[in-house]
Design an enzyme around this catalytic site. Sequence first.
Site, PDB file in Angstrom:
ATOM      1  N   ARG A   1       0.845  -1.188   0.000  1.00  0.00           N
ATOM      2  CA  ARG A   1       0.000   0.000   0.000  1.00  0.00           C
ATOM      3  C   ARG A   1       0.882   1.240   0.000  1.00  0.00           C
ATOM      4  O   ARG A   1       1.869   1.327   0.755  1.00  0.00           O
ATOM      5  CB  ARG A   1      -0.906   0.010   1.250  1.00  0.00           C
TER       6      ARG A   1
ATOM      7  N   GLU B   1      -3.944   7.631  -5.252  1.00  0.00           N
ATOM      8  CA  GLU B   1      -4.120   6.968  -6.549  1.00  0.00           C
ATOM      9  C   GLU B   1      -5.415   7.438  -7.197  1.00  0.00           C
ATOM     10  O   GLU B   1      -6.415   7.577  -6.485  1.00  0.00           O
ATOM     11  CB  GLU B   1      -4.157   5.446  -6.362  1.00  0.00           C
TER      12      GLU B   1
ATOM     13  N   HIS C   1      -1.098   0.549 -10.096  1.00  0.00           N
ATOM     14  CA  HIS C   1      -1.755  -0.401  -9.179  1.00  0.00           C
ATOM     15  C   HIS C   1      -2.376  -1.574  -9.951  1.00  0.00           C
ATOM     16  O   HIS C   1      -3.592  -1.728 -10.004  1.00  0.00           O
ATOM     17  CB  HIS C   1      -2.822   0.310  -8.314  1.00  0.00           C
TER      18      HIS C   1
END
Length: 327
Positions: free
Chosen positions: A241, A270, A289
């Site tokens: 993360r 993000e 991601h």
Amino acid sequence: MTDKKNVLVFRALPEDQLARLQAAHHVTVADPRKEPEAFGAALGTANGLIGSSYNIDAALLDAAPQLKVISSVSVGIDNYPLAELHKRGIVLCHTPDVLTETVADTVFAILMATQRRVVELSNLVREGRWTKNIGEEFFGTDVHGKTLGVLGFGRIGQAVARRAALGFGMPVLYHSRRPVDLAAQAPELQGRATHTPLDELLSRSDIVLAMLPLTDATRGMIDAGFFARMKPGASFINGGRGATVNEAALLHALDHGTLRAAGLDVFAKEPLPADSPLRTHPRVTPLPHIGSATHETRHAMAELATTNLLQVLAGEKPTAPYDTAAA
Ligand code: DGY
């Protein structure tokens, strides 16, 4: 008499999984980022929520008084207020296991790309800058035989360690609160992965991989002191993360410290903001991601999340509950 419940889908599901829900329940599909009004309207009567990548807080739960279950299409549960869910008796489910090997593949791809400068050198070809033999200034750094340090030695961390140790002959050091029972959980890593104090791991690893969940304890823990304790010339990879990393400290370590390179699949915010220096830093390999983003795995995650939701709404024990009591 019908015992159909109200299900609110807050992130698109594959058609076959949506059809499973529609066969059993009243289903509303509303992405709160795109259709906040429709989402807000459906919350009031929702018994189940299913989706991902949206922050659910206590105020949202206040607006959902009928809610019995949230089924997240993710293994990470940092978007959910665990103590609030526990207090309100709302079941939380997630999607462990089905994504483990795919995320480990992605992490190994970033690791390889970072060490061998794959993206940077591919761009050199694409942009017509490959006009003579590649010189030393474009050489990479070996992966095989180098020491990998893993923070967060859960299912995914172990799957990366297997690739490193068995495929690339890399000694693996890992740090976790307690040593992992390798004989029971990962026998192939016995003699190949060693539980190591954090400082020693940082000073000995050529590549440090963070696979940490985001919790109060891990938020910002990868800071200036962390980078300063890493072996000079080592690389940093983050597949867990983004908010576990202090990104300003990471940039400082790249520009003014001895960090060689960083490969990042996750970021504190993000999508990565337009003005983030991490977007274009020459020694950062950023990815959007994509840890679990393959057709097969995203479908398997949606299927497990749908199964979890249907089970809870039917009064059954879900396949993959998350224990909110432990929060
Ligand atoms: C997860 O499932 O938590 C992965 O990070 C993908 O979102």
